[in-house]
Design a protein around this motif. Structure first.
Motif, PDB file in Angstrom:
ATOM      1  N   HIS A 176     -15.549 -77.355  89.405  1.00  0.00           N
ATOM      2  CA  HIS A 176     -16.274 -77.789  88.175  1.00  0.00           C
ATOM      3  C   HIS A 176     -16.261 -79.306  87.991  1.00  0.00           C
ATOM      4  CE1 HIS A 176     -16.447 -73.849  85.734  1.00  0.00           C
ATOM      5  NE2 HIS A 176     -15.717 -73.613  86.741  1.00  0.00           N
ATOM      6  N   TYR A 177     -17.224 -80.082  87.501  1.00  0.00           N
ATOM      7  CA  TYR A 177     -17.301 -81.492  87.434  1.00  0.00           C
ATOM      8  C   TYR A 177     -17.373 -81.970  86.152  1.00  0.00           C
ATOM      9  CZ  TYR A 177     -17.597 -80.602  92.592  1.00  0.00           C
ATOM     10  OH  TYR A 177     -17.531 -80.678  93.998  1.00  0.00           O
ATOM     11  N   ALA A 178     -16.711 -83.518  86.053  1.00  0.00           N
ATOM     12  CA  ALA A 178     -17.463 -84.249  84.939  1.00  0.00           C
ATOM     13  C   ALA A 178     -17.009 -85.911  85.289  1.00  0.00           C
ATOM     14  CB  ALA A 178     -15.938 -83.689  83.613  1.00  0.00           C
ATOM     15  N   ASP A 179     -17.864 -86.545  84.966  1.00  0.00           N
ATOM     16  CA  ASP A 179     -17.826 -88.028  85.297  1.00  0.00           C
ATOM     17  C   ASP A 179     -17.473 -88.093  86.826  1.00  0.00           C
ATOM     18  OD1 ASP A 179     -18.103 -88.558  82.549  1.00  0.00           O
ATOM     19  OD2 ASP A 179     -15.922 -88.536  82.300  1.00  0.00           O
ATOM     20  N   GLY A 180     -17.908 -87.209  87.583  1.00  0.00           N
ATOM     21  CA  GLY A 180     -18.105 -87.493  88.966  1.00  0.00           C
ATOM     22  C   GLY A 180     -17.086 -86.742  89.523  1.00  0.00           C
ATOM     23  N   LYS A 181     -16.015 -86.246  89.040  1.00  0.00           N
ATOM     24  CA  LYS A 181     -14.747 -86.031  89.305  1.00  0.00           C
ATOM     25  C   LYS A 181     -14.572 -84.514  89.237  1.00  0.00           C
ATOM     26  CE  LYS A 181     -12.649 -90.569  88.866  1.00  0.00           C
ATOM     27  NZ  LYS A 181     -11.694 -91.065  88.301  1.00  0.00           N
ATOM     28  N   LEU A 182     -13.629 -83.941  90.352  1.00  0.00           N
ATOM     29  CA  LEU A 182     -13.262 -82.516  90.029  1.00  0.00           C
ATOM     30  C   LEU A 182     -12.217 -82.346  88.836  1.00  0.00           C
ATOM     31  CD1 LEU A 182     -12.126 -81.209  93.715  1.00  0.00           C
ATOM     32  CD2 LEU A 182     -14.024 -80.191  92.103  1.00  0.00           C
ATOM     33  N   VAL A 183     -12.873 -81.519  88.063  1.00  0.00           N
ATOM     34  CA  VAL A 183     -11.966 -81.133  86.750  1.00  0.00           C
ATOM     35  C   VAL A 183     -11.635 -79.689  86.730  1.00  0.00           C
ATOM     36  CG1 VAL A 183     -13.138 -82.890  85.346  1.00  0.00           C
ATOM     37  CG2 VAL A 183     -14.023 -80.545  85.211  1.00  0.00           C
ATOM     38  N   SER A 184     -10.582 -79.275  85.678  1.00  0.00           N
ATOM     39  CA  SER A 184     -10.232 -77.803  85.880  1.00  0.00           C
ATOM     40  C   SER A 184     -11.156 -77.238  84.915  1.00  0.00           C
ATOM     41  CB  SER A 184      -8.882 -77.680  85.168  1.00  0.00           C
ATOM     42  OG  SER A 184      -8.591 -78.322  83.751  1.00  0.00           O
ATOM     43  N   PRO A 185     -11.374 -76.064  85.073  1.00  0.00           N
ATOM     44  CA  PRO A 185     -12.324 -75.171  83.955  1.00  0.00           C
ATOM     45  C   PRO A 185     -11.637 -75.101  82.789  1.00  0.00           C
ATOM     46  CG  PRO A 185     -11.637 -73.806  85.832  1.00  0.00           C
ATOM     47  CD  PRO A 185     -11.296 -75.162  86.063  1.00  0.00           C
ATOM     48  N   LYS A 186     -10.460 -74.736  82.785  1.00  0.00           N
ATOM     49  CA  LYS A 186      -9.588 -74.611  81.421  1.00  0.00           C
ATOM     50  C   LYS A 186      -8.388 -75.473  81.367  1.00  0.00           C
ATOM     51  CE  LYS A 186     -11.175 -69.838  80.829  1.00  0.00           C
ATOM     52  NZ  LYS A 186     -10.663 -68.292  80.902  1.00  0.00           N
ATOM     53  N   PRO A 187      -7.940 -75.722  80.211  1.00  0.00           N
ATOM     54  CA  PRO A 187      -6.739 -76.612  80.163  1.00  0.00           C
ATOM     55  C   PRO A 187      -5.582 -75.884  80.924  1.00  0.00           C
ATOM     56  CG  PRO A 187      -7.849 -76.456  78.070  1.00  0.00           C
ATOM     57  CD  PRO A 187      -8.422 -75.371  79.049  1.00  0.00           C
ATOM     58  N   GLY A 188      -4.761 -76.692  81.621  1.00  0.00           N
ATOM     59  CA  GLY A 188      -3.512 -76.137  82.298  1.00  0.00           C
ATOM     60  C   GLY A 188      -3.984 -75.560  83.886  1.00  0.00           C
ATOM     61  N   GLN A 189      -5.017 -75.482  83.948  1.00  0.00           N
ATOM     62  CA  GLN A 189      -5.349 -74.967  85.387  1.00  0.00           C
ATOM     63  C   GLN A 189      -5.708 -76.247  86.333  1.00  0.00           C
ATOM     64  OE1 GLN A 189      -8.762 -72.031  85.267  1.00  0.00           O
ATOM     65  NE2 GLN A 189      -7.507 -70.916  84.014  1.00  0.00           N
ATOM     66  N   SER A 190      -5.582 -75.774  87.547  1.00  0.00           N
ATOM     67  CA  SER A 190      -5.924 -76.865  88.647  1.00  0.00           C
ATOM     68  C   SER A 190      -7.363 -77.011  88.744  1.00  0.00           C
ATOM     69  CB  SER A 190      -5.245 -76.199  90.043  1.00  0.00           C
ATOM     70  OG  SER A 190      -5.791 -77.096  91.082  1.00  0.00           O
ATOM     71  N   ALA A 191      -7.485 -78.322  89.121  1.00  0.00           N
ATOM     72  CA  ALA A 191      -8.963 -78.757  89.346  1.00  0.00           C
ATOM     73  C   ALA A 191      -9.338 -78.583  90.912  1.00  0.00           C
ATOM     74  CB  ALA A 191      -9.103 -80.208  89.118  1.00  0.00           C
ATOM     75  N   GLU A 192      -8.662 -77.998  91.859  1.00  0.00           N
ATOM     76  CA  GLU A 192      -9.025 -77.752  93.010  1.00  0.00           C
ATOM     77  C   GLU A 192     -10.110 -76.574  93.006  1.00  0.00           C
ATOM     78  OE1 GLU A 192      -8.382 -79.297  95.767  1.00  0.00           O
ATOM     79  OE2 GLU A 192      -7.495 -80.974  94.488  1.00  0.00           O
TER      80      GLU A 192
END
Length: 734
Positions: A152-168
């Motif tokens: 998942h991506y936001a503003d060009g960077k990896l983000v977590s799909p849900k709060p508290g989860q890893s962005a990997e």
């Protein structure tokens, strides 16, 4: 009085007014660098102007990845959801962290590479721009990977799909290729989102874009539809379809049937052009241009205007062409980086290249016009030599599931009658009332007396029987599967013109602005077969009073076979054949009575035969032959084959017989009467001719119009002989 007035002296010319020193000027504004988030959103707004631009970037990336199948889902015109799934080579897991950073690409290493770029995408801005203005999800799997990865991506960077989860990126099950999901496009730019007028308008732009690439990308299948829409895809093009088939499917047969191939190459200007252009027989209200330069869909008002001017000498006033051009220009001559969305490109020697292409189009159209021919051989004098092109078979529609007992319910959808344009009618309206319907038919006393004594109808209280036989259901399904949609539509909306030849059983009908010759023998055979299937076990009956002896009828048929047959027929023991067929019909009397309203007594007498249509009586001269054929031409041991054989023979019995040509009339100037009949026609033949003519025009063809499912087998019996719209264009250019 004037001397007492004080007159102020004039002010000096050009005197400046002093400013108010008490007002302080604002301090000069300092130049500052914009925040990186603002920079990214500005750049995204230049590249992704609408959902269709985001989809264009995603389609080009998918084709660059070697995909052969693209599936596109759209919701709310792409603003709510835009998803594209391909079967390309996928993205390595190690590349996912920088996938949506700006200017990350696998296609460009140095600035000099721009002069030889040969792929769709190259700057690495598409996914980065999308991630700044939408929620982006990427699911991908390479051939070497054992599973797919979701990021998942936001503003060009990896983000977590849900709060508290890893962005990997997370492993998950998935097929080879990449699926990119764009949700809530322009969610953080409300002014841009409010600028879109309607979702349907944006969806139409998406379909136009998908259609362009579907025509150009041969070997790649395309599918585009609305999310949660089970009615089918708006665009569905198989990978095996040729360019012409793709144009036919996306732009209609009217354009595809009038295409001319175009191939032109010039080493001096370093380009090659291939494509398909419409000939002078095609004319539309607006120009349809599909232009690709180095396999990239672009717009070029200069090329469009030049081609339109080339067609102006071939098309009628207000007519516009269809053309698909694919230009391959040497990469060093093309600048693809002149427009943020790559909608336009610049190339050297543009005027010269356009002139060469227009000359090639002009030459191609000229060759078509000089080789155009109008065939005039008569179909009636030699039926083996057609004088018009037979209708081509079309891919049959997929039959609907479930049992449909009435075959007429599976016809093509009813067409809504619209007021046609004047140039389409050529002063002819097929729906207008004919003048003959206003005249009182002139009939002889013998005809009127014969009609009065011909047949009396009695109505019984017999309840309809629901047919649950699997064999009949299968036969009905076979008719539905063989349906030809275009021919069914022509029959269901036709206007009867008249009988052309009663000996060869040919009639003329008008469908739209086209004139067809129809073998009404074949048409009636198929119609009565379908009536037999639809009304199975619910026929009326034609009763004979007194009953007819089967032996005598079969004996008549045997004598006909013996007199008309070959030497082999002379060796047949026809007395034995008569007895065998008679015994067969007597033994099957129960079946014939229950399902076919055909009553045969144990003594071998025929009491009734099926009635398939009111207002028309088949020729009883064909009855002996019909009964004789029920022996050898019906498989009595197999249920389905038995019913099919019986219905086919019954349909053949009901087909109007072939009648001899009426005696001709010649003009004799030396005679005082002026006209002289060559031969006199038998009264019974003349009476039967009148009945057949009346039944065909007022009973059989209206019934076919109402309920016939035209099958592909009828294509052999339908011939187009004139197209008034085409003739109108010919005369307009003369």
């Amino acid at each position: 009085m004037a001397d007492d007035m004080d007159v102020s002296p004039p002010s000096p010319r050009g005197t400046k007014r002093k400013g108010d020193d008490s007002i302080s000027l604002p301090a000069p504004r300092r130049i500052k660098a914009l925040a990186q988030d603002v920079v990214n959103k500005i750049a995204a707004g230049e590249i992704i102007v609408a959902p269709v631009h985001a989809l264009k970037e995603l389609i080009e990336n998918a084709v660059d990845a070697g995909s052969t199948a693209l599936e596109i889902l759209v919701k709310d015109g792409g603003l709510k959801l835009l998803q594209i799934t391909d079967n390309g080579h996928g993205i390595d897991k190690e590349d996912l962290p920088i996938l949506c950073e700006r200017f990350t690409t696998s296609k460009l290493k140095a600035f000099e590479d721009l002069s030889s770029i040969g792929t769709y995408g190259f700057r690495g801005e598409a996914l980065a721009s999308i991630s700044h203005i939408a929620h982006l999800k990427v699911t991908t799997r390479t051939k070497e990977s054992s599973c797919a990865f979701e990021a998942h991506y936001a503003d060009g960077k990896l983000v977590s799909p849900k709060p508290g989860q890893s962005a990997e990126p997370k492993p998950k099950a998935g097929r080879g290729g990449t699926q990119i999901t764009v949700e809530d496009l322009f969610y953080n730019i409300p002014s841009r989102r409010r600028a879109f007028r309607s979702a349907s308008e944006e969806y139409a732009k998406i379909l136009d874009l998908v259609g362009r690439y579907a025509v150009h990308c041969v070997g790649v299948s395309f599918s585009c539809k609305k999310a949660n829409d089970n009615t089918g895809s708006s665009v569905s093009v198989p990978a095996s379809a040729s360019v012409k088939d793709r144009i036919r499917q996306l732009h209609g047969s009217s354009a595809a049937n009038e295409l001319v191939t175009l191939e032109v190459e010039d080493d001096r200007w370093g380009f090659k052009c291939t494509g398909w252009v419409s000939n002078a027989n095609h004319s539309a209200k607006r120009t349809s241009m599909l232009l690709f330069i180095n396999h990239r869909s672009v717009e070029s008002p200069v090329i469009k205007k030049s081609v339109e001017q080339t067609y102006a000498t071939f098309l009628p006033k207000g007519g516009h062409p269809f053309f698909y051009l694919s230009l391959e220009i040497e990469p060093q001559r093309v600048d693809v980086n002149v427009h943020p969305t790559k909608k336009e490109v610049h190339f050297l020697n543009e005027d010269e290249i356009i002139a060469v292409i227009c000359d090639a189009i002009r030459d191609g159209l000229g060759k078509v016009d000089t080789s155009r021919s109008f065939m005039t051989q008569s179909l009636l004098s030699n039926p083996k030599v057609p004088f018009a092109t037979p209708m081509k078979q079309a891919i049959p529609a997929t039959p609907t599931s479930g049992d449909i007992s009435d075959l007429s319910s599976s016809k093509a959808p009813k067409t809504v009658t619209k007021k046609p344009y004047e140039n389409n009618l050529v002063r002819t309206d097929a729906s207008a009332r004919k003048i003959t319907s206003m005249l009182q038919p002139q009939r002889s006393v013998d005809e009127a007396r014969n009609d009065d004594d011909e047949m009396d109808y009695e109505y019984t209280e017999k309840e309809p029987v629901a047919c649950r036989l699997t064999s009949i259901k299968e036969l009905r399904a076979e008719v539905r599967d063989a349906m030809h949609n275009e021919l069914t539509d022509i029959i269901s909306t036709h206007t009867f013109v008249g009988i052309v030849d009663e000996q060869k059983r040919i009639a003329a009908i008008q469908g739209g602005v086209k004139l067809f010759l129809v073998d009404y023998g074949m048409l009636c055979n198929e119609y009565f077969y379908q009536v037999g299937l639809t009304d199975f076990a619910n026929y009326g009956s034609i009763r004979f009073n007194p009953p007819l002896p089967l032996h005598d009828l079969l004996k008549v048929a045997a004598e006909q076979e013996r007199s008309n047959g070959s030497d082999a027929a002379e060796e047949v023991d026809w007395d034995e054949v008569v007895e065998t067929v008679k015994d067969c019909l007597v033994s099957k009397a129960a079946l014939l009575t229950e399902y076919f309203s055909m009553e045969v007594t144990a003594e071998g007498e025929l009491c009734s035969i099926p009635l398939l249509m009111k207002g028309y009586t088949p020729s009883m001269a064909k009855l002996p032959q019909f009964l004789l054929r029920l022996g050898p031409y019906v498989n009595w041991d197999n249920e389905k084959a038995c019913f099919q054989g019986l219905l086919r023979e019954l349909a053949s019995f009901y087909v109007p017989e072939s009648l001899p040509l009426p005696p001709s009339t010649s003009i004799d100037d030396s005679s005082s009467k002026g006209k002289e009949k060559v031969g006199e026609e038998d009264a019974e033949v003349a009476l039967r001719r009148s009945k057949v003519r009346r039944a065909i025009e007022f009973v059989i063809f209206p019934a076919c119009k109402a309920r016939l499912v035209a099958t592909r087998g009828l294509l052999k019996g339908v011939m187009e002989v004139a197209n008034l719209k085409g003739l109108y264009r010919v005369f307009e250019r003369c």
